[in-house]
Design an enzyme around this catalytic site. Structure first.
Site, PDB file in Angstrom:
ATOM      1  N   HIS A  16      59.210 -33.902 -71.875  1.00  0.00           N
ATOM      2  CA  HIS A  16      58.725 -32.636 -72.238  1.00  0.00           C
ATOM      3  C   HIS A  16      57.351 -32.952 -72.620  1.00  0.00           C
ATOM      4  O   HIS A  16      56.827 -33.882 -73.008  1.00  0.00           O
ATOM      5  CB  HIS A  16      59.431 -32.314 -73.467  1.00  0.00           C
ATOM      6  N   ASP A  75      61.811 -37.607 -73.041  1.00  0.00           N
ATOM      7  CA  ASP A  75      62.704 -36.645 -72.028  1.00  0.00           C
ATOM      8  C   ASP A  75      61.987 -36.247 -71.046  1.00  0.00           C
ATOM      9  O   ASP A  75      62.252 -35.301 -70.117  1.00  0.00           O
ATOM     10  CB  ASP A  75      63.749 -35.719 -72.376  1.00  0.00           C
ATOM     11  N   GLU A 109      61.350 -28.516 -73.070  1.00  0.00           N
ATOM     12  CA  GLU A 109      62.452 -29.258 -72.860  1.00  0.00           C
ATOM     13  C   GLU A 109      62.842 -29.369 -71.296  1.00  0.00           C
ATOM     14  O   GLU A 109      62.605 -28.347 -70.693  1.00  0.00           O
ATOM     15  CB  GLU A 109      63.700 -29.146 -73.711  1.00  0.00           C
ATOM     16  N   ASP A 116      52.405 -26.113 -80.706  1.00  0.00           N
ATOM     17  CA  ASP A 116      53.819 -25.918 -81.017  1.00  0.00           C
ATOM     18  C   ASP A 116      54.227 -26.161 -82.540  1.00  0.00           C
ATOM     19  O   ASP A 116      53.183 -26.482 -83.241  1.00  0.00           O
ATOM     20  CB  ASP A 116      54.964 -26.921 -80.201  1.00  0.00           C
TER      21      ASP A 116
HETATM   22  C1  F6R Z   1      53.566 -32.325 -80.316  1.00  0.00           C
HETATM   23  C2  F6R Z   1      54.260 -32.210 -79.008  1.00  0.00           C
HETATM   24  C3  F6R Z   1      55.242 -33.046 -78.259  1.00  0.00           C
HETATM   25  C4  F6R Z   1      54.677 -34.448 -78.348  1.00  0.00           C
HETATM   26  C5  F6R Z   1      55.794 -35.475 -77.632  1.00  0.00           C
HETATM   27  C6  F6R Z   1      55.353 -37.118 -77.827  1.00  0.00           C
HETATM   28  O1  F6R Z   1      52.721 -31.218 -80.560  1.00  0.00           O
HETATM   29  O2  F6R Z   1      54.137 -31.051 -78.377  1.00  0.00           O
HETATM   30  O3  F6R Z   1      55.208 -32.688 -76.695  1.00  0.00           O
HETATM   31  O4  F6R Z   1      53.420 -34.755 -77.845  1.00  0.00           O
HETATM   32  O5  F6R Z   1      56.874 -35.332 -78.522  1.00  0.00           O
HETATM   33  O6  F6R Z   1      55.395 -37.267 -79.211  1.00  0.00           O
HETATM   34  P1  F6R Z   1      54.663 -38.553 -79.743  1.00  0.00           P
HETATM   35  O7  F6R Z   1      53.296 -38.747 -79.517  1.00  0.00           O
HETATM   36  O8  F6R Z   1      55.154 -38.577 -81.396  1.00  0.00           O
HETATM   37  O9  F6R Z   1      55.543 -39.795 -79.024  1.00  0.00           O
END
Ligand code: F6R
Length: 241
Positions: A137, A135, A142, A67
Site C-alpha cells: 500500500h 502489502d 490497500e 491519511d
Molecule cells: C502513512 C502511510 C503508510 C505508511 C506505510 C509504511 O501515512 O501512508 O502508507 O507509509 O504503512 O509505514 P512504516 O513507514 O511505518 O513502515
C-alpha cells in the site's frame, strides 16, 4: 520510471531523502505531500536539525498529509495529527493554516473526503514523501484500490493493522479498522515522489512496486507510470531487486 538509491542503513536513507527535500523546500512556495509511520521519521529529524542549525525557513511551505485513522480523536496519541506535530511540525515554522491533514473524526466522512480532495486540487504537490506497506500500500490505498481513486474511506487490511499494532501497545484490536486516505490518482498528480523503505519486511513490496506486473494487487506499482520517482532503500529492502 524509477531512480533507485540503495544505501547501507536507515540513517543514510534519511540523508538521501533530506538532500532531495532541501532542494525543494528552499525554492519558492513549496507544496509537500507528507507521510507518517517509521520510514520518514529520520528525514523529519534532519529537517528539524537543519532548521535549528541553518535557520531554513518553512514559512512559505504548504503541506498535505496522506491519511488519518478513523475512529480516534485528533488529539489521540496515535492520530496522524499528533504524529505530525510531534515528529515534524512542532520543530518547524510552517503556519498552521498551511497544514492540511484529513479529519478521521468528521461527522460526515463523505463530505470530508470531498472537501479534502478539493483542497488538494487547489495546488500541485512539488514533493510527495511515501512509505510503503508490507502489502504494497501507499497512503492507505490497500490492495484492490482502483488506480483512478481520489480521497476516500478505506478499510485497513489485517496485514496493515498487525504491522501498525506496534504503535498501539502491540494490540491489533486497538488499531482502527478504517482510515481516510488520498487516492492513488491524488498521489500520482505530484511533480516528484520519494519512496522510503528499510528492512527485510519491505523487500517483497519493493519488488512488486518496481519489478512486479502493474496491478491493483500491488497499489505501489502504479508508480511505474510516474515520470519522477526516487526510491531510497537500505540493502534489506532492496534484497529482491
Ligand atoms: C502513512 C502511510 C503508510 C505508511 C506505510 C509504511 O501515512 O501512508 O502508507 O507509509 O504503512 O509505514 P512504516 O513507514 O511505518 O513502515
Amino acid at each position: 520510471m524509477f531512480n533507485i538509491i540503495i544505501t547501507e542503513n536507515y540513517d543514510l536513507v534519511a540523508s538521501e531523502a533530506f538532500r532531495i527535500m532541501k532542494s525543494v523546500v528552499t525554492k519558492g512556495e513549496p507544496v509537500l505531500g507528507l507521510a507518517t509511520g517509521s520510514s520518514p521519521i529520520g528525514l523529519y529529524k534532519k529537517m528539524i536539525a537543519d532548521r535549528n542549525t541553518n535557520g531554513t525557513s518553512y514559512k512559505k511551505v504548504v503541506t498535505y498529509n496522506l491519511d488519518e485513522y478513523i475512529g480516534i480523536p485528533r488529539d489521540h496519541d496515535q492520530s496522524y495529527w499528533t504524529f505530525m506535530h510531534e515528529n515534524l511540525f512542532d520543530g518547524l515554522n510552517i503556519p498552521e493554516a498551511n497544514i492540511h491533514i484529513p479529519r478521521g473524526d468528521a461527522e460526515d466522512m463523505e463530505e470530508e473526503c470531498r472537501s479534502y480532495e478539493e483542497k488538494l486540487q487547489e495546488r500541485v504537490i512539488d514533493l510527495q514523501v511515501l512509505g510503503i506497506g508490507s502489502d504494497g500500500h501507499i497512503g492507505f490505498n490497500e490492495p484492490g484500490t482502483p488506480f483512478d481513486s481520489v480521497t476516500h474511506v478505506t478499510e485497513l487490511t489485517q496485514q496493515t493493522r498487525s504491522d501498525n499494532a506496534r504503535f498501539f501497545d502491540g494490540d491489533i484490536e486497538k488499531v482502527p479498522e478504517k482510515a481516510i486516505t488520498m487516492g492513488l490518482a491524488s498521489i500520482m498528480r505530484a511533480r516528484q515522489i520519494i519512496v522510503l523503505a528499510t528492512g527485510a519486511s519491505k523487500a517483497d513490496a519493493v519488488y512488486g512496486m518496481i519489478k512486479g506486473p502493474q496491478s491493483e494487487e500491488c497499489p505501489a506499482s502504479i508508480l511505474q507510470d510516474h515520470s519522477h520517482v526516487t526510491v531510497i532503500l537500505d540493502k534489506a529492502a532492496a534484497s529482491r531487486l
